[in-house]
Enzyme design. Structure first.
Site, mmCIF file in Angstrom:
data_model
loop_
_atom_site.group_PDB
_atom_site.id
_atom_site.type_symbol
_atom_site.label_atom_id
_atom_site.label_comp_id
_atom_site.label_asym_id
_atom_site.label_seq_id
_atom_site.Cartn_x
_atom_site.Cartn_y
_atom_site.Cartn_z
ATOM 1 N N HIS A 1 4.987 3.969 5.671
ATOM 2 C CA HIS A 1 3.915 4.823 5.157
ATOM 3 C C HIS A 1 2.795 4.038 4.501
ATOM 4 O O HIS A 1 2.012 4.603 3.751
ATOM 5 C CB HIS A 1 4.489 5.850 4.164
ATOM 6 C CG HIS A 1 5.435 6.813 4.827
ATOM 7 N ND1 HIS A 1 6.246 7.664 4.130
ATOM 8 C CD2 HIS A 1 5.710 7.051 6.142
ATOM 9 C CE1 HIS A 1 6.973 8.397 4.976
ATOM 10 N NE2 HIS A 1 6.669 8.029 6.200
ATOM 11 N N VAL B 1 5.369 3.091 -0.741
ATOM 12 C CA VAL B 1 4.106 2.352 -0.569
ATOM 13 C C VAL B 1 3.945 1.284 -1.656
ATOM 14 O O VAL B 1 2.944 0.596 -1.712
ATOM 15 C CB VAL B 1 2.904 3.335 -0.578
ATOM 16 C CG1 VAL B 1 2.936 4.213 0.680
ATOM 17 C CG2 VAL B 1 2.862 4.206 -1.822
ATOM 18 N N CYS C 1 -17.687 1.597 2.594
ATOM 19 C CA CYS C 1 -17.265 0.396 3.341
ATOM 20 C C CYS C 1 -18.464 -0.562 3.419
ATOM 21 O O CYS C 1 -19.555 -0.158 3.846
ATOM 22 C CB CYS C 1 -16.830 0.797 4.747
ATOM 23 S SG CYS C 1 -16.629 -0.613 5.870
ATOM 24 N N ARG D 1 -1.950 6.070 -9.200
ATOM 25 C CA ARG D 1 -0.650 5.626 -8.661
ATOM 26 C C ARG D 1 -0.634 4.111 -8.472
ATOM 27 O O ARG D 1 0.387 3.453 -8.650
ATOM 28 C CB ARG D 1 -0.366 6.350 -7.339
ATOM 29 C CG ARG D 1 -0.044 7.831 -7.510
ATOM 30 C CD ARG D 1 0.261 8.494 -6.172
ATOM 31 N NE ARG D 1 1.456 7.900 -5.561
ATOM 32 C CZ ARG D 1 1.767 8.069 -4.259
ATOM 33 N NH1 ARG D 1 0.958 8.752 -3.465
ATOM 34 N NH2 ARG D 1 2.854 7.549 -3.760
ATOM 35 N N CYS E 1 -13.668 0.446 10.963
ATOM 36 C CA CYS E 1 -14.810 0.041 11.817
ATOM 37 C C CYS E 1 -14.676 -1.354 12.420
ATOM 38 O O CYS E 1 -15.282 -1.670 13.424
ATOM 39 C CB CYS E 1 -16.101 0.119 10.985
ATOM 40 S SG CYS E 1 -16.105 -0.971 9.534
HETATM 41 N N1 APR Z 1 18.435 6.728 -7.192
HETATM 42 C C1 APR Z 1 18.543 7.195 -5.916
HETATM 43 N N2 APR Z 1 17.947 8.343 -5.486
HETATM 44 C C2 APR Z 1 17.233 9.043 -6.390
HETATM 45 C C3 APR Z 1 17.084 8.631 -7.736
HETATM 46 C C4 APR Z 1 17.719 7.423 -8.118
HETATM 47 N N3 APR Z 1 17.631 6.950 -9.372
HETATM 48 N N4 APR Z 1 16.307 9.556 -8.384
HETATM 49 C C5 APR Z 1 15.986 10.507 -7.473
HETATM 50 N N5 APR Z 1 16.543 10.202 -6.287
HETATM 51 C C6 APR Z 1 16.439 10.933 -5.019
HETATM 52 C C7 APR Z 1 16.176 12.407 -5.168
HETATM 53 O O1 APR Z 1 17.402 13.116 -5.289
HETATM 54 C C8 APR Z 1 15.488 12.721 -3.836
HETATM 55 O O2 APR Z 1 16.445 13.066 -2.846
HETATM 56 O O3 APR Z 1 15.316 10.412 -4.347
HETATM 57 C C9 APR Z 1 14.816 11.403 -3.449
HETATM 58 C C10 APR Z 1 13.308 11.417 -3.556
HETATM 59 O O4 APR Z 1 12.827 12.356 -2.620
HETATM 60 P P1 APR Z 1 11.246 12.551 -2.436
HETATM 61 O O5 APR Z 1 10.605 12.692 -3.776
HETATM 62 O O6 APR Z 1 11.089 13.621 -1.417
HETATM 63 O O7 APR Z 1 10.737 11.157 -1.851
HETATM 64 P P2 APR Z 1 10.887 10.631 -0.377
HETATM 65 O O8 APR Z 1 12.145 11.123 0.256
HETATM 66 O O9 APR Z 1 10.696 9.168 -0.427
HETATM 67 O O10 APR Z 1 9.626 11.300 0.350
HETATM 68 C C11 APR Z 1 9.433 10.891 1.676
HETATM 69 O O11 APR Z 1 7.396 12.110 1.789
HETATM 70 O O12 APR Z 1 5.697 12.864 0.667
HETATM 71 C C12 APR Z 1 6.020 11.951 1.601
HETATM 72 O O13 APR Z 1 4.994 9.909 2.074
HETATM 73 C C13 APR Z 1 5.767 10.562 1.122
HETATM 74 O O14 APR Z 1 7.130 8.632 1.537
HETATM 75 C C14 APR Z 1 7.150 9.951 1.043
HETATM 76 C C15 APR Z 1 7.963 10.851 1.948
#
Ligand code: APR
Length: 278
Positions: free
Chosen positions: A139, A123, A174, A90, A151
């Site tokens: 996050h 992130v 570490c 990632r 530490c």
């Molecule tokens: N523009 C805007 N929104 C979009 C686009 C786009 N081009 N493509 C997808 N999406 C939307 C999707 O419809 C979905 O609702 O972005 C959202 C992504 O959702 P997730 O994959 O759940 O990501 P996120 O909401 O950031 O997750 C929150 O969950 O897993 C943890 O730490 C991780 O920060 C993350 C947190």
């Protein structure tokens, strides 16, 4: 297929998504009239840069893993190399992509609202690369590594280029204490950085407009921020959501733009510029 009352606006169709110019204009007016703007972003805002969202099916090597089972302290303790390699994958991806027009348009909004604060669950540093200032990371930051045991203090950041280690053999030790090095991100079942979270709460309480972009709203405490902003008694905020799909935030949205942020945000900002020019 989405049904819209097309009498009052022209319709621009993107794939099977509809973005009406009336809600673009409504969004621009809300931004133009706002005094304190908070922005909450999720993985969707980086999607058009080529970064898969968190709950998209991960393609390639990682398709067979559930991200929520990799981003946990238990997963790292059970298989440090698997989790470390996933984050290296990632990191390399995040390091190879650029801000998309949505990030750039959002950064431009600072011009019209210098006090605007971006609260992100992401992130990556694409908001900063695009020029956004005042970015609160809830996050963590995937580009940073830290000692698992912190530490030397919280966080004990480790520069991976400052010592020799075998990059094919999972996380290094570490250099201070020998514990595993890990990515400086918040995993499930872990506390968020306290200072950033309390700052995000106060920004949400004080704003009169919250723009929520690209989040499913499934993960708290970030997902509670729009509700906090909207339900602040003496200063209820308007909620503008930009997301092509329904999310857990949609129920709070006063204005919803059902389109990708990379397509729609530049149009909204162009309308704000026109309003500011008049
Ligand atoms: N523009 C805007 N929104 C979009 C686009 C786009 N081009 N493509 C997808 N999406 C939307 C999707 O419809 C979905 O609702 O972005 C959202 C992504 O959702 P997730 O994959 O759940 O990501 P996120 O909401 O950031 O997750 C929150 O969950 O897993 C943890 O730490 C991780 O920060 C993350 C947190």
């Amino acid at each position: 297929m989405l049904l819209y009352d097309t009498t009052e606006c022209s319709i621009e169709r993107i794939g099977n998504l509809i973005m009406t110019d009336s809600n673009i204009k409504q969004a621009a007016e809300a931004i133009h009239n706002a005094t304190k703007i908070a922005v909450l972003t999720g993985a969707g805002v980086s999607k058009e840069s080529g970064v898969p969202t968190f709950r998209d099916a991960l393609d390639g090597l990682w398709a067979k893993y559930n991200p929520e089972e990799l981003a946990t302290p238990m997963a790292f303790k059970a298989n440090p190399k698997l989790v470390w390699d996933w984050y290296q994958f990632r990191r390399e991806l995040a390091g190879s992509v650029k801000p998309n027009p949505g990030h750039v348009a959002l950064a431009e909004l600072h011009k019209y609202n210098p006090g605007m604060v971006v609260i992100t669950q992401n992130v990556d540093d694409l908001h900063e690369q695009a020029g956004s200032r005042k970015v609160i990371h809830l996050h963590g930051n995937i580009a940073e590594s830290k000692c698992y045991d912190n530490c030397q203090g919280t966080p004990t950041l480790i520069d991976l280029d400052s010592f020799e280690w075998d990059r094919d053999d999972g996380p290094p030790a570490c250099p201070h204490c020998g514990a595993n090095v890990r990515p400086n991100v918040v995993w499930f079942h872990e506390m968020l950085p306290e200072d950033n979270l309390s700052l995000a709460y106060s920004v949400s309480l004080q704003c009169d407009l919250m723009i929520v972009i690209g989040t499913s709203g499934l993960v708290t405490p970030a997902a509670t921020l729009p509700k906090i902003a909207k339900e602040t008694e003496d200063n209820p905020a308007k909620i503008l959501e930009i997301n092509p799909d329904y999310s857990m935030i949609t129920r709070y949205a006063d204005i919803k733009i059902e389109a990708p942020s990379g397509e729609s945000l530049p149009k909204v900002v162009a309308e704000v510029a026109k309003l500011r020019a008049n």
